[in-house]
Enzyme design. Structure first.
Site, PDB file in Angstrom:
ATOM      1  CG  HIS A 109      -0.446  -0.120   2.531  1.00 30.32           C
ATOM      2  ND1 HIS A 109       0.383   0.842   3.052  1.00 30.32           N
ATOM      3  CD2 HIS A 109      -0.592  -1.041   3.510  1.00 30.32           C
ATOM      4  CE1 HIS A 109       0.713   0.535   4.296  1.00 30.32           C
ATOM      5  NE2 HIS A 109       0.147  -0.631   4.597  1.00 30.32           N
ATOM      6  CB  CYS A 121       4.257  -4.964  17.816  1.00 33.20           C
ATOM      7  SG  CYS A 121       3.410  -3.397  17.921  1.00 33.20           S
ATOM      8  CG  HIS A 160      -0.982  -3.215  15.624  1.00 32.91           C
ATOM      9  ND1 HIS A 160       0.307  -3.090  16.107  1.00 32.91           N
ATOM     10  CD2 HIS A 160      -0.879  -3.467  14.303  1.00 32.91           C
ATOM     11  CE1 HIS A 160       1.160  -3.270  15.115  1.00 32.91           C
ATOM     12  NE2 HIS A 160       0.470  -3.504  14.007  1.00 32.91           N
ATOM     13  CE  LYS A 218      -5.459  -7.167   4.482  1.00 33.31           C
ATOM     14  NZ  LYS A 218      -5.398  -8.499   4.925  1.00 33.31           N
ATOM     15  CG  HIS A 229       3.979  -1.540   2.439  1.00 32.23           C
ATOM     16  ND1 HIS A 229       2.738  -2.051   2.133  1.00 32.23           N
ATOM     17  CD2 HIS A 229       4.260  -1.956   3.685  1.00 32.23           C
ATOM     18  CE1 HIS A 229       2.305  -2.762   3.156  1.00 32.23           C
ATOM     19  NE2 HIS A 229       3.198  -2.713   4.112  1.00 32.23           N
ATOM     20  CB  CYS A 282       1.273  -6.176  20.458  1.00 32.55           C
ATOM     21  SG  CYS A 282       0.445  -5.583  18.968  1.00 32.55           S
ATOM     22  CB  CYS A 292      -0.742  -2.191  20.679  1.00 30.59           C
ATOM     23  SG  CYS A 292       0.332  -1.712  19.312  1.00 30.59           S
ATOM     24  CE  LYS A 312       2.248   2.529  10.502  1.00 30.48           C
ATOM     25  NZ  LYS A 312       2.341   1.148  10.902  1.00 30.48           N
TER      26      LYS A 312
HETATM   27  N1  MSP Z   1       8.620  -6.898   8.712  1.00 28.74           N
HETATM   28  C1  MSP Z   1       8.877  -5.756   9.474  1.00 28.74           C
HETATM   29  C2  MSP Z   1      10.183  -5.106   9.083  1.00 28.74           C
HETATM   30  C3  MSP Z   1      11.374  -5.991   9.179  1.00 28.74           C
HETATM   31  S1  MSP Z   1      12.787  -5.177   8.594  1.00 28.74           S
HETATM   32  C4  MSP Z   1      14.043  -6.203   8.875  1.00 28.74           C
HETATM   33  C5  MSP Z   1       7.748  -4.742   9.250  1.00 28.74           C
HETATM   34  N2  MSP Z   1       7.017  -4.895   8.142  1.00 28.74           N
HETATM   35  S2  MSP Z   1       5.824  -3.908   7.700  1.00 28.74           S
HETATM   36  O1  MSP Z   1       5.239  -4.515   6.542  1.00 28.74           O
HETATM   37  O2  MSP Z   1       4.954  -3.645   8.782  1.00 28.74           O
HETATM   38  O3  MSP Z   1       6.501  -2.618   7.218  1.00 28.74           O
HETATM   39  C6  MSP Z   1       6.692  -1.500   8.041  1.00 28.74           C
HETATM   40  C7  MSP Z   1       7.280  -0.405   7.193  1.00 28.74           C
HETATM   41  O4  MSP Z   1       6.406  -0.125   6.075  1.00 28.74           O
HETATM   42  C8  MSP Z   1       7.439   0.941   7.879  1.00 28.74           C
HETATM   43  O5  MSP Z   1       8.588   1.024   8.673  1.00 28.74           O
HETATM   44  C9  MSP Z   1       7.476   1.845   6.674  1.00 28.74           C
HETATM   45  O6  MSP Z   1       8.689   1.723   6.007  1.00 28.74           O
HETATM   46  C10 MSP Z   1       6.388   1.260   5.798  1.00 28.74           C
HETATM   47  N3  MSP Z   1       5.067   1.749   6.162  1.00 28.74           N
HETATM   48  C11 MSP Z   1       3.939   0.985   6.313  1.00 28.74           C
HETATM   49  N4  MSP Z   1       2.893   1.807   6.604  1.00 28.74           N
HETATM   50  C12 MSP Z   1       3.307   3.081   6.647  1.00 28.74           C
HETATM   51  C13 MSP Z   1       2.659   4.326   6.817  1.00 28.74           C
HETATM   52  N5  MSP Z   1       1.374   4.433   7.026  1.00 28.74           N
HETATM   53  N6  MSP Z   1       3.427   5.426   6.730  1.00 28.74           N
HETATM   54  C14 MSP Z   1       4.761   5.385   6.454  1.00 28.74           C
HETATM   55  N7  MSP Z   1       5.393   4.227   6.268  1.00 28.74           N
HETATM   56  C15 MSP Z   1       4.724   3.065   6.432  1.00 28.74           C
HETATM   57  O7  MSP Z   1       7.608  -3.856  10.065  1.00 28.74           O
END
Ligand code: MSP
Length: 521
Positions: free
Chosen positions: A22, A133, A151, A303, A25, A130, A148, A300
């Site tokens: 999304h 997390c 979440h 999903k 990411h 959690c 949390c 934030k």
């Molecule tokens: N799998 C772990 C990361 C492991 S790294 C060795 C994880 N995955 S995640 O799918 O939740 O990805 C989190 C990351 O996605 C955030 O740190 C950021 O880079 C990006 N983002 C996901 N949603 C976001 C927002 N709403 N805003 C900004 N970045 C976001 O955590």
């Protein structure tokens, strides 16, 4: 010395495969792509790693909920991430998957090494977990309702015996490292946040999960009743991609690494990760760059909260490159920003369609209609021409300063000002009037030449952010693929421009969709 051609290394998080790609990411992935392209224009070949994090409870739960075999489920979602980035023109070099057998072996090696060095012990633990997390939360981390904060769920109380990495041993060295390296975590308020977190005693890190609870993970090499914890597993990817633990792994490139993340995973990257590296005898990453959140409707985007924007759908509807530009322009790096469709559409119309799009089309239309080729000499330039051309160097300085300070908005502002300056120059020089005056033909060549030099510089600067548009402009200027690599190609003072048969079409104005179809974006 390694013979790798790469001089710098940049990473995104490995995204969990329990969600489809999304906008959140996309932001981090786009940022890494922009930074890579920016560096490469300046001669610094950059290795860019992204990928997927595929183990853990929530992934196993999701596959089960969909009645799917876990492996085929993670394969499919991982492929969705990969294909999304490819379609968006993201130029990653490594797409890393934590289910890769090489990764599994390296994680087991790390675990065994730490166990042998007595950095890992077995203990009973009780805490609040959690699943979102994938970690235990302390009371001080919960919000006022005991939930949390990310979440908005109550963490489950859990009591179990597990293996722990003795992270507390590294509290002092970690504080020293963060204090001595002002760039270790940027922007600085995040480094300060970690230093104040470290004023409390640092606990040890639970690094295992019993198999009764979770089977979808990497088995501990010293106890087959347990698998390792997602964070211990996933973080190591950054290092394993350098060839660690094999002899001859690329230590030099490792010294340059920048991890790009958002603040949700700051603690894992600024506390767990450097202490793990210290225990393994590897130097911590050079720089962690931390962004805020993209918010939609005040929360934030995620999903689980259901307020997701899909990058490919948005791009298909509003045009290539437009999302990259909007995201960089709208977010002050390190702070939260809000995505609104109105804001995005306004940005496309005012900055891209009416800005660079209109400038390019205006200049090419006049030049093509009145001149076959634009040709002039530097001696013919008047003061006003020199004045506007001199703004290019200033914009370039401001652009680079913005990148160095992680103030990308400043770079884009400096660029937009250069577009405006060129527009004003056209208004003042009135090339349409020159075209009507048979005695002013040579002056028209000069004025169009100045505009084309400006467009050439504008395209070179913006190329990392608008790669497609820069390529179109490069073609129109008679330059080949990757016309603005190196950046100097944008600042070469040409005295002759062959005009293309087609006027380049860059960005179209877009309309706000009718209210009933809005939810689709
Ligand atoms: N799998 C772990 C990361 C492991 S790294 C060795 C994880 N995955 S995640 O799918 O939740 O990805 C989190 C990351 O996605 C955030 O740190 C950021 O880079 C990006 N983002 C996901 N949603 C976001 C927002 N709403 N805003 C900004 N970045 C976001 O955590």
């Amino acid at each position: 010395m390694s013979n790798s051609p790469f001089k710098s290394y940049i990473t995104t998080p490995l995204y969990y495969v329990n969600a489809r790609p999304h906008l959140g990411h996309s932001y981090t992935t786009i940022m890494a792509d922009v930074v890579k392209r920016h560096r490469e224009q300046r001669g610094v070949k950059t290795l860019f790693l992204t990928g997927t994090d595929e183990h853990g409870e929530k992934i196993e739960q999701m596959a089960k909920a969909q009645n799917r075999d876990t492996r085929s489920f993670v394969d499919e979602v991982s492929q969705d991430f990969r294909a999304t980035w490819e379609k968006m023109g993201i130029e990653f070099d490594i797409f890393y998957r934590t289910t890769d057998p090489k990764h599994v072996r390296a994680v087991q090696h790390a675990l065994q090494t730490l166990k042998d060095r007595e950095e890992i012990v077995f203990r009973e633990y009780e805490g609040k977990y959690c699943v979102g997390c994938e970690r235990f939360l302390t009371d001080s981390e919960l919000n006022a309702d005991g939930l949390c904060p990310d979440h908005l769920k109550k963490p489950e109380p859990r009591k179990e015996a597990n293996y722990f990495f003795l992270m507390s041993r590294y509290q002092k060295p970690l504080i020293e490292y963060l204090e001595k390296n002002p760039n270790s975590v940027r922007p600085d308020h995040f480094r300060q946040e970690m230093l104040s977190f470290l004023k409390q005693p640092l606990g040890d890190l639970c690094i295992s999960r019993p198999k009764q609870r979770l089977t979808w993970g990497i088995e501990l090499p010293f106890d087959s009743n347990f698998v390792t914890y997602v964070w211990f597993d996933a973080l190591l990817n950054y290092l394993v991609a350098m060839g660690w633990p094999e002899a001859g792994w690329n230590q030099e490139l490792w010294q340059t690494v920048n991890h790009l993340i958002a603040k949700d995973i700051l603690k894992a990257h600024a506390v767990y990760w450097p202490t793990m590296l210290m225990a393994l005898g590897v130097s911590p990453a050079r720089e962690l760059q931390v962004s805020g959140y993209w918010l939609v409707d005040g929360t934030k985007m995620s999903k689980s909260l259901g307020n997701v924007i899909r990058p490919l759908e948005v791009e298909a509807q509003y045009g290539k490159d437009t999302l990259r530009f909007y995201l960089l322009r709208e977010m002050s790096y390190g702070l939260d920003a809000t995505f609104t469709l109105e804001g995005y559409i306004n940005c496309i119309n005012s900055q891209l369609a009416n800005g660079i799009g209109n400038l390019v089309s205006r200049v090419y239309t006049i030049a093509k209609k009145n001149l076959g080729t634009v040709a002039f000499s530097n001696d013919e330039l008047l003061e006003a021409d020199h004045k506007v051309l001199a703004l290019r160097a200033r914009a370039r300085e401001a652009w680079d300063a913005g990148f160095a300070e992680l103030k990308y908005q400043n770079s884009l502002k400096a660029w937009s000002e250069l577009v405006t300056a060129c527009d004003l120059y056209v208004n003042e020089m009135k090339p349409w009037a020159l075209a009507k005056d048979p005695n002013a033909t040579q002056r028209l060549h000069v004025v169009m030449g100045v505009c084309l030099r400006m467009i050439q510089a504008l395209a070179a600067l913006i190329a990392p952010v608008l790669p497609h548009a820069a390529q179109e402009i490069g073609k129109a200027l008679g330059l080949g693929e990757r016309a603005f690599d190196p950046i100097e190609a944008g600042f070469e003072d040409r005295v002759r421009f062959e005009l293309p048969t087609e006027t380049p079409k860059l960005f179209m104005r877009v309309q706000m969709p009718a209210p009933e179809s809005r939810s689709e974006a």
